[in-house]
Design an enzyme around this catalytic site. Structure first.
Site, PDB file in Angstrom:
ATOM      1  CG  ASP A   1      -0.313  -0.209   2.534  1.00 40.91           C
ATOM      2  OD1 ASP A   1       0.712  -0.909   2.589  1.00 40.91           O
ATOM      3  OD2 ASP A   1      -0.835   0.316   3.531  1.00 40.91           O
TER       4      ASP A   1
ATOM      5  CD  GLU B   1       3.899   0.048   7.328  1.00 39.75           C
ATOM      6  OE1 GLU B   1       4.713   0.335   8.219  1.00 39.75           O
ATOM      7  OE2 GLU B   1       3.514   0.899   6.479  1.00 39.75           O
TER       8      GLU B   1
END
Length: 423
Positions: free
Chosen positions: A88, A157
């Site tokens: 991400d 994350e």
């Protein structure tokens, strides 16, 4: 300079700069912000299978969010090493529920300056590309390691926490994908979290807590506002929030000084930040808001409990004399890695071999933040984070990674894997 064995040199020679730079650019140009990582997972799995990692697969975390897991099996007689990076990115994240996802900015290379530009290269697809190419070099060398190499390219994350209308699986971050991975069979003897660290190494990182502080006001049309007096008597929730913000800012300075910890690996300085404020209607400023909320991030050292931090914050808010509520809506604990010496030694050996010097001291920011290293240390897999530097152009607007740094990182990751997995 530490001399390499014939096998190590064979692997290092197979790390191709152009292939690595091209992979980093391609992956950093994929629009896949937090909550919308599936395009990255699809690309990574395709790359793994095309390059002969036959045991690779996707691991569904939630709808539209899958981890990509790559495997390079060893003989089964040695230690297993996990490489971990997150897919991400902060680029392209929607600001409203239901907002259409805009295309993210593209990464690009300056061949003359030998730099790769793009925020997603730094966080975290450059380090990811480095260990993918390192694993490919080991595979193509024909060397059979005793232990397995496991590559975990994970979702979630970056630090999101579901709150207000921003709820559901798309808004879960801070270890979402890594926690799912270790809870569903991914295991190892060590985990190397590949992130930018200026080639320093740490196995200790802080925890993080998000708080929402809210208070109520009264709605008045501007011409009907009562005469202004004491702030505490104001009907405007924004105005009433000002003393609370000021008190938090003062507490933030005291908090970080009070709870700074000097570890042998480096200093941890836990900081506090107010990251958002919500009140009223931007299209209707003629009416005072009925409520106001601020949203804040508090970093928490491993020995400090969330309850202690929450207690301090509640007492602080109560002392302002305003009837405000305090809600913790996200918490992830920090950890100090245990039994991590073999991994740290392997990282130091690799840095000495590639760069001819010991690893530099770790930056305070690296030990004071939260990364997926905490997930692995929490479940008892000794973990450390280590990777290339992140840099900014003179105007600080353009983020980049040096060609040489990403190539050296790939070489170091390969050498670490060979040392850990050889026995």
């Amino acid at each position: 300079m530490v001399s390499l064995t014939d096998q190590q040199q064979r692997v290092i020679n197979l790390i191709d700069e152009k292939e690595l730079v091209d992979l980093a650019i391609v992956m950093a140009s994929i629009t896949a912000p937090s909550g919308y990582e599936q395009p990255m997972a699809d690309y990574v799995l395709q790359w793994l299978r095309f390059n002969g990692f036959e045991n690779s697969f996707q691991q569904l975390v939630s709808e539209g969010r899958s981890n990509a897991i790559g495997m390079l099996p060893g003989s089964g007689a040695g230690r297993k090493l996990i490489f971990n990076s997150h897919m991400d990115s902060e680029q392209g994240m929607p600001t409203r529920v239901g907002e259409e996802l805009p295309p993210g900015p593209k990464a690009w290379a300056d061949e003359n300056k030998r730099r790769i530009f793009g925020q997603a290269v730094q966080n975290d697809r450059g380090p990811m590309a480095a260990f993918m190419i390192a694993a490919k070099a080991i595979k193509n060398s024909g060397i059979k390691l005793a232990g397995d190499i496991v590559m975990t390219m994970v979702v979630g994350e970056i630090g999101m926490g579901p709150v207000d209308e921003f709820r559901g699986a798309k808004f879960v971050g801070k270890g979402y994908g890594s926690r799912h991975a270790v809870a569903h069979g991914i295991n190892g003897d060590f985990a190397l979290i590949a992130e930018t660290t200026d080639f320093g190494v740490t196995w200790i990182e802080a925890g993080a807590a998000y708080f929402k502080i809210s208070l109520e006001g009264k709605s008045f049309y501007t011409p009907r506002l009562p005469e202004r007096g004491e702030v505490k008597d104001s009907p405007n929730a924004i105005i009433k929030m000002i003393p609370i913000i000021q008190a938090i800012e003062k507490w933030a300075v005291e908090y970080q000084h009070k709870y700074t910890i000097a570890y042998p690996v480096g200093k941890m300085v836990p900081k506090v930040s107010i990251g958002s404020i919500r009140a009223g209607w931007p299209y209707k400023p003629s009416t005072t808001p009925q409520d106001c909320s601020i949203y804040m991030d508090v970093r928490i050292p491993p020995p400090l409990s969330l309850s202690q931090v929450e207690r301090e914050l509640r007492q602080l808010v109560d002392a302002t004399g305003f009837d405000a509520s305090v809600e913790c809506f996200m918490f992830r604990k920090g950890y100090e890695g245990k039994n991590v010496d073999p991994l740290v030694d392997a990282i130091n050996h690799a840095h000495q071999a590639v760069r001819g010097a010991p690893t530099p001291p770790i930056n305070t920011a690296e030990t004071s933040m939260w990364r997926d290293i905490n997930i692995f240390n929490e479940v008892g897999i000794p973990a450390a984070t280590f990777g290339m530097p992140r840099k900014s152009a003179d105007d600080a607007a353009e983020k980049f990674v040096e060609f040489q740094d990403i190539v050296d990182a790939a070489k170091m990751y390969a050498l670490v894997a060979m040392e850990i997995c050889r026995k």
